[in-house]
Each structure stands twice: as structure tokens, then as C-alpha cells.
Scaffold this active site. Sequence first.
Site, PDB file in Angstrom:
ATOM      1  N   ASP A 229     113.684  62.767   7.642  1.00  0.00           N
ATOM      2  CA  ASP A 229     112.509  62.744   6.850  1.00  0.00           C
ATOM      3  C   ASP A 229     111.629  61.844   7.606  1.00  0.00           C
ATOM      4  O   ASP A 229     111.822  60.876   8.241  1.00  0.00           O
ATOM      5  CB  ASP A 229     112.610  62.402   5.377  1.00  0.00           C
ATOM      6  CG  ASP A 229     111.343  63.134   4.591  1.00  0.00           C
ATOM      7  OD1 ASP A 229     110.436  63.437   5.212  1.00  0.00           O
ATOM      8  OD2 ASP A 229     111.289  62.885   3.222  1.00  0.00           O
TER       9      ASP A 229
HETATM   10  C1  BGC Z   1     108.004  64.569   3.103  1.00  0.00           C
HETATM   11  C2  BGC Z   1     108.656  65.616   3.682  1.00  0.00           C
HETATM   12  C3  BGC Z   1     107.641  66.361   4.685  1.00  0.00           C
HETATM   13  C4  BGC Z   1     107.322  65.308   5.598  1.00  0.00           C
HETATM   14  C5  BGC Z   1     106.314  65.783   6.815  1.00  0.00           C
HETATM   15  C6  BGC Z   1     107.396  63.460   4.173  1.00  0.00           C
HETATM   16  O1  BGC Z   1     106.897  62.265   3.511  1.00  0.00           O
HETATM   17  O2  BGC Z   1     108.994  63.715   2.232  1.00  0.00           O
HETATM   18  O3  BGC Z   1     108.904  66.364   2.626  1.00  0.00           O
HETATM   19  O4  BGC Z   1     108.177  67.592   5.092  1.00  0.00           O
HETATM   20  O5  BGC Z   1     106.855  64.272   5.155  1.00  0.00           O
HETATM   21  O6  BGC Z   1     105.100  65.912   6.009  1.00  0.00           O
END
Ligand code: BGC
Length: 758
Positions: A229
Site C-alpha cells: 500500500d
Molecule cells: C490507499 C490505497 C490506495 C493507494 C493509492 C492508499 O492510501 O490505502 O487503497 O490504492 O493509497 O492511492
Amino acid sequence: MDYNKVISAMTLEEKASLCSGRDFWHTKAVKSQKIPEIMVSDGPNGLRKNPSAEDHAGSFDSIKAVCFPNACATGASFDRALLTKMGKALGTECQAENVSTMLGPGMNIKRSPLCGRNFEYFSEDPLLATEMGTALVKGVQSRNIGTSLKHFAVNNQETRRLTVSAEVSERAMREIYLAAFEGAVKNAKPWTVMCSYNRINGLHASENKTYLTDILRDEWGFDGIVVSDWGAVNDRVKGLSAGLDLEMPGCFGTNDRLIVEAVNNGSLPEKTLDRAVERILRWIDRYTSKRSKDAKWDKEADHELAGKIEEESAVLLKNEDGILPLDKNDAIAVIGRYAKTPRYQGGGSAHITSFKTSSFMEAAKGKGHEIYYADGYDLDKEEVDRSLITKAVNAAKKSDVAVIFAGLPENFESEGYDRSHMRLPENQNVLISEVLNVQPNVIVVLHNGSPVEMPWVKDVKGIFEMYLGGQNVGTATYNLLFGKVNPSGRLPETFPLKLEDNPSYLNFPGHADKVEYAEGVFVGYRYYDTKKMEVLFPFGHGLSYTTFKYSNLKVSKRKIKSRDPLTVSVDVTNIGRMAGKEVVQIYVAPPCDGVPRPVHELRAFDKVSLRAGETKTVTFELTSRAFAYWDTSIHDWYVAPGEYTIEAGSSSRDIKFTKKISIEETSRRPMTITENTCFGDLLKIPEIAGELRPVVNSYLHKEKKDRPKSSEAISEKMEQEMLGFSPLRSVISFGDGEYDHEKLAKAIKAMQNKLDKK
Ligand code: BGC
């Protein structure tokens, strides 16, 4: 591509550098090997392609796209084909926009109604989440676009999400929190899995080999890449060894240098790096080799589809006196800002820049309705505004029926933080009760991503849960309210009466950097139903404008062995006058002795479309997993022998018919007998009765003439019960003196031999 050749031609620096992003959304190109960069984007309820290299959680606008209903809504559709259709549309959008992988779907379980990202997750039930996620992944990937199951694993809250440790038992992990990932990995083969921010039982998900490799790859057969993530990497080198292939976003070279250093000083085998590089190359190749350069997407068609999906997802919670569908000749008070500017999506990384939206008021325009509109409340305040309420009450007075559009304002639920309570804003609750004072025919239409308390539930006649219904929610709401479409959504989660009833209440969101999942497997209806608690609306509940009748529940066999499948079928008839769709739900209730288990669990479901008067037989295949629980003594699924009940119904609280079946054990669980094994556990095993009897007799002084008779103080029942709960070693202190440790050890050995021969 010949991966080995490419990898051996790459420098160590090039390889390390491929394992992190160029920026927020791109991988790095490897010029020397002609490997192109590829782009990823959020989803999963629309394309959030960001033209900027930067951006975090929606802080920069993405391209104009279509916002589909959020997972909270699509989970309520219980409709696999619909999710696949949505996935295909998203996949086509990605192809047209040259986005290799859509970051979703969110597979986390809704543990508490307070989780700020519940709108991105499908359900409190792992089977429903599995099926919805699998269907969406299949749809997207059918367009040769990757998906990313997220957030792996146990990311069930936003509070301290980057540091908190989710403390979860092995059994709850398997039965509840991993199950949806497991199902989607096995059934849909996602190209990527995104590890979560949090720690799992103390160790960061991003460096947790148990989850990223042992379970995900070795047990479930995952063959794609694991991506972090955004910002989840704690220790890059440990992460790489644990199975984390790609770090996102970029790290400005910092962690790449650590990888190089670790290989050079021998603490990281180069082949571990090569393994990650190969997986990343395969992923890039998978996309680029089949890229369809002339793919186009049709915004208007997808806008229409978003509306249709919402029509299949919205849940009619209450319909007293058949107040719905609305009569087109009635004068209608339409109250609430959401009738003009609906809340249709959640905030954060799933936020889509919609190219257009529809509201109920726009959809009703020009259709000849007599409508009196009033704002009712301020969207950006919680305080009651008397003048707005007076206008709403006046509109309600002169109408035949009042439809109040209510819901949670954007800042009530979002990525990055959790809700602090389960209530609607005060000004909306007051508005509803004041309108009820002058108008008995009140319908509430809700826009929210997670359950709310409803202090007015008994007084209003109709309630529609639209959830966060995507950009075309206005058209869908209009069609549903006026009966142009028959509602068919069902709740993918229980609505408790109040927050304090929720099983995680005492342990959400935990203290400091620890959250104990003390409720274990008793999540959602598994808890409320087992405790026989009153709820606001049960899991699986949803009404229709027609009525369905169940009959003829059948099972293929009354007796099965623990590895056998079982076929279950039931007839459903539409006995009303309108075509409609029913969600047939099959629950399995386990035998009630043995480990504590939920009173029943959803094990199959299907959504069937029925014309007025039509009957269909709905058939389900239950595999042994439908009867199993995770047995921590063998670290595997186990089907306990005994009597099970198969239940067919239309919600977890509306079981229409049941059938009992019995399951015979095929192979006994491995068991090691020690001095501390209780008599009661051994008495259940007929094969060792011969070896056990003398020990029991000695314990009960059976062979002795002077055996004490049962007395007032020690009844025979008590004696039997005491025996059951006593360990074998008790024979030494309480028996007739026959056994010492040595003799007992011999008896144990003899019993163990018999057991092992079985
Ligand atoms: C989120 C993800 C997301 C990623 C990219 C993160 O903060 O938890 O779900 O895909 O950012 O935007």
C-alpha cells in the site's frame, strides 16, 4: 520475454530500482532492456487516473470519469453477473486510458460500523465479499487489465492505520479476515495483491512472510506480484525477503540503495531480488503484450450502467402499508439537500472526478409530478436551522407524502479516519421527527457508506438504503421510488440498533498501537444471531414490491461423510403481480457441542429473477468447507461429525425452511494423549475403550469392595462429571492406588498406539 536473459543482463542497481515506483503511479522503465514503465490507478468504483505524478488520497484532481456505486452498494446487489459487468466496463476504461492495473477491490471485512473506509468494502460476511470481489476481478481482468486485492490483511480501521497492530486469533483470521482474499485469489487469480499498512500480531504486513508468502503463494497458489500500500514499507529489505515485490510509490532511491547494499554485504541473497524482479517483469509483460491500442470507452454508456447497477443494489428496508412505490398522482414533498446534490461516493483514494451526475430532482423534472421541495438542513452544519425545518414542515403539510433525503455528510466517513459515532447529523434526525408531526406518510432515502442509527424507524413508513450509489444515483432513486424498477438489494451487513451492540464495540479502534479482535469469529450476524439480539435490520434483509414464496427444500443426502459435497435445492415462486428478484440464502447451522461456533453461517446464495407467477428451482453445491471450522490443533479446516441444519431463507433472521443432515467423520483428527488429557475427551473414542476402562475403574474405585457409595455430597452425576473433566493424572491422587506415573505412562502408550493405528 525471456525473463532469465533479461534479469541476467540487468545491473544490480537496475534490478533494485525496478522494485519501487518511479512516482505515485508508474513503475520505472529499464531502458537498457527496453522494458517500458506502466501505470496503475485507483479504483475500484471508477477510474481515478491522475495526470500528475504526485497526488495523495485524491488531493489532486483525476481525469473526468464515471463514478460507479461504491462497494458498500454493490455488495448489496448479491449479484455476481452485475459485478462482472461493472468490472468489464472498468477494464475497458483502463485499456483506453493505458492504465495497466486497477487498485482494488477492497476485500476487508466490515468489523465495525465505524470504519471510515467501510464504503470501500463489500460485507461483514466473507462468502459474500469473496463472491463480489471475485466477480469484479474476473470482469476487469477479462479486459487484460490487472487488479489488486487490498488491503492484505486485517485492515479494518483507519485509526493509526500505519502503525496499529491487529491482534487476531488464528481461527478468526482464517474464518473471517483471510477468507475473502483466499476465495478471490483461488477463484479469480488477481494479477496483484496489495499488502496493508497495519501490523498483524505485531509484525508489519509489508514484511510478514507468513501472509505474503506462506499463505498467499504457497497455500493459495497466488502467482502475481505483491505491491505495498502507498507508503506501507517499513523495512524494505525484510519486506523483499518476506515476499513484497513492488514498493509504491517511489522512494527517491532510498530503499533501492538499501537493497543494493544488502545484496553487496551478503545479508540479502541476490536470488531473492531476482525473484521479485521476475514477477514484476511478468506483470509488465502480461499487460503490455496484449495491450489493445484502439480501445475506447463510452462515458455515457458507463454512466447509464452506473445507474443500472445502483438500481440492483439499493435496499428497500421498510415498506409499511405498501407506501411504495409512490403514486405518480400524489403531491410529494421532497425534502433534503441530497435530493438535489446526492452524496454518492466516499472520500480518499477511491474518490472519482465524475464527468456528470444525476439527482432525484433532475430525474423527476418534466415528468408531470406535483413536487414541493425544501432543503431541510444545511450540509456543512449539524446544528438545526429552524427556518429550514419550518419550510420543510410546510411542504410536508400540503403534500400527500413526504420523501426525506438524508445521509452522512462527506466529512463523516472517509479514508484516513474512523467515524466517532453511528448517528446521522442532529439536524437531519430533528427534521425527520418534525416532519412526522405533520405528515404520517414519510419515506426516508439514505445516502451513507455504513449503518446509521434510526431513532425514527418505527414512525416512518418507508426506508430506502441507497448506500453511496455512484454518480447516476438520482435516476436510480427515481426509478425505484416510482416502481419503474423493483428493488432487489439485500443488506450485506447487519444494522445494529445502536453502536454499543456491535461485537467490536469494546475493542475498536483499540488503544495506542494495538487493537484486540476479542470477539473472534463472532463478527456481524455471527454475533447478533448467536446472541439472539434484537437488531435494526438483519444481514441479508431487503424488501421487494412483489412477494416470494419458498417451498420444496431438498438435500441430496441425509447422511454424508465429512469430505462429501451436498446438493441443496429450493423452489421460489413470485406470488405477486410484478416481476422481481429474490436473493435466496443458504445458511448452515453446526452441531452445538464442541468449539464455540456462530449459530449459523451463510454458505451459498443466488439472485434469481422471477416473472409474476413464475417458479424456479435454485440449486446449490455445498463443499465440505461449508461445514468446516479452522481447527487450531491441526492448523487446518476440520469438519466435526454430528448433526447440521441446512437453512433456506431470505435473511439471516428470516429462515423459511430447514433440513437436518448428519455428517460422519472420515478421518480422525490427530491427537496426542498425555497425563493431562481429560477422561471425558477419551471416553468419546470407542477404539480405546479397552485400554481406558481399567484407568477409569481405578479412578472410580470400581474394583474395590470398600468403594465409597455416592453420598449426598457426591452424587453419581457429580462423580461422572468430575471424571469427565479430570486429567488422566488424577488417577494417581484420587484413584484406588493402582496407578503410579510409570503404569499410567504404559496405559497412555497403549491408547496412543490404538489411536495411531486408526
Ligand atoms: C490507499 C490505497 C490506495 C493507494 C493509492 C492508499 O492510501 O490505502 O487503497 O490504492 O493509497 O492511492
